[in-house]
Design a protein around this motif. Structure first.
Motif, short mmCIF file in Angstrom:
data_model
loop_
_atom_site.label_atom_id
_atom_site.label_comp_id
_atom_site.label_asym_id
_atom_site.label_seq_id
_atom_site.Cartn_x
_atom_site.Cartn_y
_atom_site.Cartn_z
N SER A 1 0.84 -1.20 0.00
CA SER A 1 0.00 0.00 0.00
C SER A 1 0.88 1.26 0.00
N LEU A 2 1.93 1.25 0.81
CA LEU A 2 2.84 2.40 0.83
C LEU A 2 3.63 2.50 -0.45
N VAL A 3 4.05 1.36 -0.98
CA VAL A 3 4.82 1.37 -2.23
C VAL A 3 3.98 1.97 -3.35
N SER A 4 2.68 1.61 -3.40
CA SER A 4 1.80 2.15 -4.43
C SER A 4 1.51 3.63 -4.18
N ARG A 5 1.32 3.99 -2.93
CA ARG A 5 0.98 5.36 -2.58
C ARG A 5 2.10 6.34 -2.92
N PHE A 6 3.35 5.92 -2.71
CA PHE A 6 4.50 6.79 -2.98
C PHE A 6 5.03 6.59 -4.41
N GLY A 7 4.50 5.64 -5.12
CA GLY A 7 4.94 5.42 -6.49
C GLY A 7 6.37 4.89 -6.58
N VAL A 8 6.75 4.01 -5.66
CA VAL A 8 8.11 3.49 -5.60
C VAL A 8 8.31 2.44 -6.69
N THR A 9 9.37 2.57 -7.43
CA THR A 9 9.72 1.59 -8.47
C THR A 9 11.10 0.99 -8.27
N ASP A 10 11.97 1.64 -7.51
CA ASP A 10 13.33 1.15 -7.31
C ASP A 10 13.56 0.85 -5.84
N PHE A 11 14.33 -0.21 -5.61
CA PHE A 11 14.72 -0.59 -4.25
C PHE A 11 16.24 -0.83 -4.21
N PRO A 12 16.96 -0.08 -3.38
CA PRO A 12 16.46 0.93 -2.45
C PRO A 12 16.22 2.27 -3.15
N SER A 13 15.40 3.10 -2.52
CA SER A 13 15.15 4.48 -2.93
C SER A 13 14.65 5.24 -1.71
N CYS A 14 14.76 6.56 -1.76
CA CYS A 14 14.42 7.39 -0.60
C CYS A 14 13.42 8.47 -1.01
N TYR A 15 12.36 8.63 -0.20
CA TYR A 15 11.31 9.61 -0.46
C TYR A 15 11.15 10.52 0.76
N LEU A 16 10.84 11.79 0.49
CA LEU A 16 10.63 12.77 1.54
C LEU A 16 9.14 13.01 1.71
#
Length: 792
Positions: free
Chosen positions: A233-248
């Protein structure tokens, strides 16, 4: 690792002058005092950011502490311990930001005083590692690491695993390392007083999120949490595609991805620590705009952070040579050798303005000519300030930091400029090297080492630099390696001082160059660890510190510096002449005896010594243009400036009269207005004569010689001549007024002037009038008395 006795350290730190006796005494004490020698022995020092354990502090460090401690038990004679020590030092530098959650410590079990401590902890082999969790009891013997990894990455991961195994109440000094859920993130800003949340999305076996969390432990206004890739749910909400990656994520529910050069721990930590509003704990930043408005601070100079300024380099030279060295009244022995190497390197490689380079070469030439074992700093300073010669060589005075200015006066400044100076010198030595010829690959480094050891004001800094030099400076074999060695050691110092009280909050100590300044200098290993591309680093350093890219802004004007130096030279000469005059007057007072012939000869010699000094101040006493103006060569010997004191013939003798004390010679009184007028007229006359403007070059010299003759052989021949010259416009130079001290008569070998005779006549008339008045007064009194007696 080199070992130093406490005696050597103390003697070295407090010396101001090299003394052979003190050196021998210090060595002797170091041999007979074994306990201090052992106390300082070991593979580590406090500058390695490792706690050195001893029987005195072991309990306070390991037991009931808010920080977890990883301890190495080693022996100095153990080869494996020696080989492992660089890894332990690198680990301490790598996790420096993890304090106060984690500390590294070490204890030398080969030291007899530490043997009981090692025995109590059951140490039988070396090296041994033990982990002590926070709040360990005094009965704890720690968790022993068997088969521990021998690299920094493996040890770092082991520490994180042990921290997460803490079963009791979570230590307040350690941040939460568990993964975050969506519910926690939604309510994060209601339960935490921070402005910004950084979320590191990664896989379960990744340590990046936890490492970044600990890296930001000492910073305020930001929190870091780890989010697994299984939180869909968090991955979809923040639009994460790469691991690792950092979001503010901020309190306004705004989401943005952190832009970094590489998706790795080092780049995340560096970028997060420099976000707006993120500051180190206890070091709040003052906006630069406030500094500009504050008139009580020094003027803020706008500068380019990507360039080197010549103003910083010249200021470093001034402070080094005029301030730091001035604490040494005399310089001798190893200190003198270090100074000669330092000045020689500056003369060779300093890329300064012509006048500054000429000044450094002058000082270097003077130093190399000194064959003794000791010099006075005052003599060195005279050469540096060019007070012993006149030339276009000058080192401007004063400091004006530009690229090295700090937000406050006690930040940066000289240490920053000193490092920059030697970075420039190492690069210049590399650029000026002639292919195929032998070059001193460590010449600049050795000069820096000698200067820091002998003269650098911060003695702990000098000790730390010397330990780095002893560790690896001898391994430098090329000029390129010298450039990289100084760069790597500078970064090591930055790591040690990061977060220290001396760190400027506006200019934090970082591993330089930053990813923004040199992206190609940074790279990643296959394991995801950061590494430096030293080929790219060398290219960057050669370009950054190149003499062609040094900015000349804010420099003191070279012409003004030269004028100031010439004024100082003139003042020094006048002071010297004044001192000679004072010495002469003191001798005259001490030699207060009858005027005899030997004393007169001494006075003549002193007058002859005064003449060259006058020539130095006023120029040539006999202008060359006089030959073209018609003055014969024979007249040059008798030529005398109008303001010069007439000379007395050598055959002149003072009279000796029995029973009569001669009056002391009166001091000559100079009419300053007449002197200035005549002086500048004479100069104008010479200038016009030598420039060829005057057509009529006739110089009529009239000599009116008057013999002032005393009875008994006293004879003075004085030249009272005057000079007249007709210029094209009829300009006439008035001669000096002839003195009116001509004597009318002589009596008993003493001459009397007109004034003397006039005074005598006047006194005679006054006395006659006085006698006449007394006669009339008494006569009148007698008549009155007779009249009274005749009355009936």
């Amino acid at each position: 690792m080199a070992r130093r006795s406490s005696c050597a350290t103390s003697c070295y730190a407090t010396k101001t002058k090299s003394n052979p006796f003190n050196s021998v005494l210090c060595v002797f004490i170091s041999f007979i005092s074994l306990s201090p020698l052992i106390a300082e022995a070991g593979l580590y020092t406090a500058s390695d950011q490792i706690i050195i354990l001893s029987p005195k502090n072991v309990d306070s460090v390991l037991f009931n502490s808010t920080a977890a401690v990883l301890v190495e038990f080693y022996a100095t004679w153990c080869g494996h311990c020696v080989a492992f020590s660089p890894t332990w030092k690198n680990l301490a530098r790598d996790i420096k930001e993890w304090k106060p959650a984690v500390d590294l410590a070490a204890i030398d079990c080969a030291d007899e005083s530490n043997r009981k401590v090692c025995t109590n902890f059951g140490i039988t082999g070396f090296p041994s590692l033990k982990f002590f969790p926070a709040y360990s009891s005094s009965e704890s013997r720690g968790l022993e690491l068997r088969g521990f990894p021998r690299d920094v990455r493996g040890l770092r991961h082991y520490i994180i695993d042990k921290l997460e195994m803490h079963n009791e109440a979570w230590p307040p000094a350690c941040p939460p390392l568990e993964t975050a859920s969506e519910a926690e993130i939604d309510n994060f800003f209601q339960t935490n007083n921070v402005k910004l949340l950084a979320l590191v999305f990664e896989s379960k076996d990744s340590y990046v999120g936890r490492e970044v969390t600990l890296d930001l432990l000492q910073y305020e206004n930001i929190a870091v949490r780890r989010v697994l890739d299984t939180e869909t749910s968090l991955v979809s909400r923040f639009g994460v595609t790469d691991f690792p990656s950092c979001y503010l994520y901020n309190s306004s529910r705004h989401i943005s991805r952190l832009k970094v050069l590489n998706e790795a721990r080092t780049f995340y930590s560096y970028a997060l620590q420099r976000l707006p509003g993120v500051v180190r704990t206890g070091k709040p930043q003052i906006p630069i705009t406030d500094l500009l408005k504050n008139s009580t601070l020094q003027e803020w100079r706008q500068f380019n952070k990507t360039s080197v300024y010549m103003s910083d380099l010249e200021s470093a030279l001034h402070y080094s040579l005029r301030v730091e060295l001035s604490g040494h009244i005399s310089i001798s022995g190893n200190d003198l050798t270090a100074l000669k190497k330092y000045i020689n390197v500056l003369a060779k490689y300093f890329p300064g303005r012509p006048s500054v380079k000429s000044a450094l070469k002058t000082v270097d030439s003077w130093l190399q000519q000194q064959k003794g074992t000791e010099i006075k700093y005052s003599n060195f300073r005279d050469v540096l300030d060019n007070t012993v010669q006149t030339s276009d060589a000058v080192l401007p005075e004063g400091v004006q930091w530009v690229g090295c200015q700090g937000s406050q006066s006690h930040y940066r400044g000289y240490p920053c400029a000193f490092w920059t100076l030697f970075h420039v010198l190492t690069v210049q030595a590399k650029e000026m090297a002639i292919p195929g010829t032998f070059n001193m690959h460590s010449e600049v480094l050795q000069a820096m080492r000698g200067y820091v050891s002998s003269f650098f004001g911060c003695r702990p800094c000098a000790t730390h630099f010397e330990s780095m030099a002893q560790e690896s400076m001898d391994h430098v074999t090329t000029l390129s390696a010298a450039v990289l060695w100084l760069w790597s050691r500078h970064n090591r110092v930055n790591n040690r001082l990061a977060g220290d009280l001396s760190e400027d909050p506006h200019f934090p100590k970082i591993q330089w160059p930053s990813p923004e300044l040199c992206p190609s200098c940074h790279g990643l290993k296959k394991t995801g660890e950061h590494h430096w591309d030293q080929g790219e680093v060398l290219t960057f350093l050669r370009n950054y510190f190149s003499s062609t890219h040094i900015l000349m802004d804010y420099l003191q004007d070279e012409t003004q510096a030269l004028i100031h130096q010439r004024n100082r030279l003139t003042a020094a000469q006048m002071e010297k002449e004044a001192g000679r005059g004072a010495e002469r007057r003191a001798r005259e007072v001490l030699d207060n005896r009858p005027a005899e012939e030997p004393q007169e000869e001494e006075q003549q010699e002193e007058e002859e010594e005064e003449e060259p000094a006058m020539e130095e101040q006023t120029g040539e006493p006999y202008p060359a243009g006089l030959e073209r103006m018609g003055v014969a060569a024979a007249d040059k010997a008798n030529y005398q400036e109008p303001w010069e004191k007439p000379q007395r013939p050598q055959s002149q003798r003072k009279p000796k009269i029995v029973g009569m004390k001669l009056r002391e010679p009166q001091e000559n009184i100079v009419d300053l207005d007449l002197f200035v007028n005549q002086h500048y007229k004479a100069k104008a006359l010479r200038a016009a004569a030598m420039s060829g403007v005057v057509r009529q070059r006739s110089l009529k010299k009239k000599e009116d010689v008057e013999d002032l003759q005393f009875e008994g052989g006293w004879r003075v021949k004085r030249d009272l001549g005057s000079q007249e010259e007709n210029l094209g416009a009829g300009v006439r130079i008035e001669p000096y007024p002839r003195p009116h001290s001509k004597r009318w008569m002589s009596l008993l070998s003493v001459g009397f002037s007109r004034l003397d005779v006039s005074l005598c006549v006047l006194l005679y008339l006054l006395s006659t009038l006085c006698l006449l008045a007394m006669y009339l007064y008494f006569k009148l009194r007698i008549k009155l008395r007779r009249a009274k007696l005749s009355l009936p």
